[in-house]
Design a protein around this motif. Structure first.
Motif, short mmCIF file in Angstrom:
data_model
loop_
_atom_site.label_atom_id
_atom_site.label_comp_id
_atom_site.label_asym_id
_atom_site.label_seq_id
_atom_site.Cartn_x
_atom_site.Cartn_y
_atom_site.Cartn_z
N ASP A 1 0.79 -1.24 0.00
CA ASP A 1 0.00 0.00 0.00
C ASP A 1 0.82 1.28 0.00
O ASP A 1 0.38 2.30 0.52
N ILE A 2 2.03 1.26 -0.57
CA ILE A 2 2.80 2.51 -0.66
C ILE A 2 2.95 2.99 -2.10
O ILE A 2 3.41 4.09 -2.35
N HIS A 3 2.54 2.16 -3.05
CA HIS A 3 2.71 2.51 -4.45
C HIS A 3 1.47 3.23 -4.99
O HIS A 3 0.36 2.91 -4.61
N PRO A 4 1.67 4.21 -5.90
CA PRO A 4 0.50 4.89 -6.48
C PRO A 4 -0.28 3.95 -7.39
O PRO A 4 0.25 2.96 -7.89
N GLU A 5 -1.56 4.29 -7.60
CA GLU A 5 -2.41 3.47 -8.47
C GLU A 5 -1.92 3.56 -9.91
O GLU A 5 -1.64 4.63 -10.42
N TYR A 6 -1.81 2.44 -10.55
CA TYR A 6 -1.34 2.34 -11.93
C TYR A 6 -2.53 1.91 -12.78
O TYR A 6 -3.02 0.80 -12.64
N HIS A 7 -3.04 2.83 -13.61
CA HIS A 7 -4.26 2.55 -14.36
C HIS A 7 -4.12 3.04 -15.80
O HIS A 7 -3.16 3.72 -16.15
N GLU A 8 -5.11 2.73 -16.64
CA GLU A 8 -5.09 3.11 -18.05
C GLU A 8 -5.61 4.53 -18.22
O GLU A 8 -6.61 4.91 -17.62
N ILE A 9 -4.89 5.35 -19.04
CA ILE A 9 -5.32 6.71 -19.35
C ILE A 9 -5.32 6.88 -20.87
O ILE A 9 -4.70 6.10 -21.59
N THR A 10 -6.00 7.93 -21.34
CA THR A 10 -6.03 8.27 -22.75
C THR A 10 -5.18 9.51 -22.95
O THR A 10 -5.37 10.53 -22.28
N THR B 1 -1.46 16.65 -30.12
CA THR B 1 -1.81 17.99 -30.59
C THR B 1 -2.69 17.96 -31.84
O THR B 1 -3.45 18.89 -32.08
N ASP B 2 -2.60 16.89 -32.64
CA ASP B 2 -3.42 16.81 -33.85
C ASP B 2 -4.77 16.15 -33.60
O ASP B 2 -5.55 15.95 -34.52
N GLY B 3 -5.06 15.79 -32.35
CA GLY B 3 -6.34 15.19 -32.01
C GLY B 3 -6.33 13.67 -31.94
O GLY B 3 -7.29 13.08 -31.48
N SER B 4 -5.26 13.05 -32.42
CA SER B 4 -5.20 11.59 -32.35
C SER B 4 -5.02 11.16 -30.89
O SER B 4 -4.49 11.91 -30.07
N GLU B 5 -5.49 9.98 -30.57
CA GLU B 5 -5.45 9.50 -29.19
C GLU B 5 -4.84 8.11 -29.14
O GLU B 5 -4.89 7.36 -30.11
N PHE B 6 -4.27 7.79 -27.98
CA PHE B 6 -3.83 6.42 -27.72
C PHE B 6 -3.97 6.16 -26.23
O PHE B 6 -4.04 7.08 -25.42
N LYS B 7 -4.03 4.91 -25.88
CA LYS B 7 -4.17 4.52 -24.48
C LYS B 7 -2.84 3.99 -23.97
O LYS B 7 -2.12 3.31 -24.70
N THR B 8 -2.54 4.31 -22.73
CA THR B 8 -1.34 3.82 -22.07
C THR B 8 -1.64 3.67 -20.59
O THR B 8 -2.70 4.06 -20.13
N ARG B 9 -0.71 3.12 -19.87
CA ARG B 9 -0.89 2.97 -18.43
C ARG B 9 0.02 3.97 -17.73
O ARG B 9 1.14 4.22 -18.18
N SER B 10 -0.47 4.57 -16.63
CA SER B 10 0.27 5.62 -15.95
C SER B 10 -0.18 5.74 -14.50
O SER B 10 -1.24 5.25 -14.12
N THR B 11 0.62 6.47 -13.72
CA THR B 11 0.23 6.80 -12.35
C THR B 11 -0.40 8.19 -12.29
O THR B 11 -0.71 8.68 -11.22
N TYR B 12 -0.59 8.83 -13.46
CA TYR B 12 -1.25 10.14 -13.54
C TYR B 12 -2.63 10.06 -12.89
O TYR B 12 -3.37 9.10 -13.09
N ALA B 13 -3.00 11.09 -12.12
CA ALA B 13 -4.22 11.06 -11.32
C ALA B 13 -5.51 11.06 -12.16
O ALA B 13 -6.52 10.53 -11.73
N GLY B 14 -5.50 11.65 -13.34
CA GLY B 14 -6.72 11.74 -14.15
C GLY B 14 -6.91 10.55 -15.06
O GLY B 14 -6.11 9.62 -15.10
N ASP B 15 -8.01 10.61 -15.83
CA ASP B 15 -8.33 9.55 -16.79
C ASP B 15 -7.76 9.85 -18.18
O ASP B 15 -7.64 8.96 -19.00
N SER B 16 -7.46 11.14 -18.45
CA SER B 16 -6.93 11.51 -19.76
C SER B 16 -5.99 12.70 -19.60
O SER B 16 -6.05 13.43 -18.61
N ILE B 17 -5.13 12.87 -20.60
CA ILE B 17 -4.18 13.99 -20.60
C ILE B 17 -4.09 14.51 -22.03
O ILE B 17 -4.11 13.75 -22.98
N ARG B 18 -4.05 15.84 -22.17
CA ARG B 18 -3.95 16.48 -23.48
C ARG B 18 -2.56 17.13 -23.55
O ARG B 18 -2.19 17.92 -22.70
#
Length: 72
Positions: free
Chosen positions: A4-13, A17-34
Motif C-alpha cells: 500500500d505505498i505505491h501509487p495506483e497504476y491505471h489506463e489513461i487516454t 496535438t493533432d487530435g489523435s489519441e492512444f491509451k497507455t498505463r500511468s500513475t497520472y491522477a486523471g483519466d486523460s491527458i492532453r
C-alpha cells in the motif's frame, strides 16, 4: 516490498496535438491527458520552428519589453 505505498497504476487516454489519441498505463491522477507539445509538433523532431504560447508568456514578454529598443 511494503504493501500500500505505491501509487495506483491505471489506463489513461493521451490526446496528441493533432487530435489523435492512444491509451497507455500511468500513475497520472486523471483519466486523460492532453499534450501541448508532442513529437508531431516539437521542433526537435519536425525541424520546423513554431511559437507555442502557453499561459501568455510571449504576450507578457512583449508587453514588458515593448518600449525597449533603439532610441530615435
Amino acid at each position: 516490498m511494503k504493501a500500500d505505498i505505491h501509487p495506483e497504476y491505471h489506463e489513461i487516454t493521451v490526446t496528441m496535438t493533432d487530435g489523435s489519441e492512444f491509451k497507455t498505463r500511468s500513475t497520472y491522477a486523471g483519466d486523460s491527458i492532453r499534450l501541448d507539445i508532442d513529437p508531431k509538433s516539437h521542433p526537435a523532431w519536425t525541424g520546423v520552428q513554431r511559437l507555442v504560447d502557453t499561459g501568455g508568456q510571449v504576450a507578457k514578454f512583449n508587453k514588458k519589453f515593448a518600449g525597449f529598443g533603439l532610441k530615435k
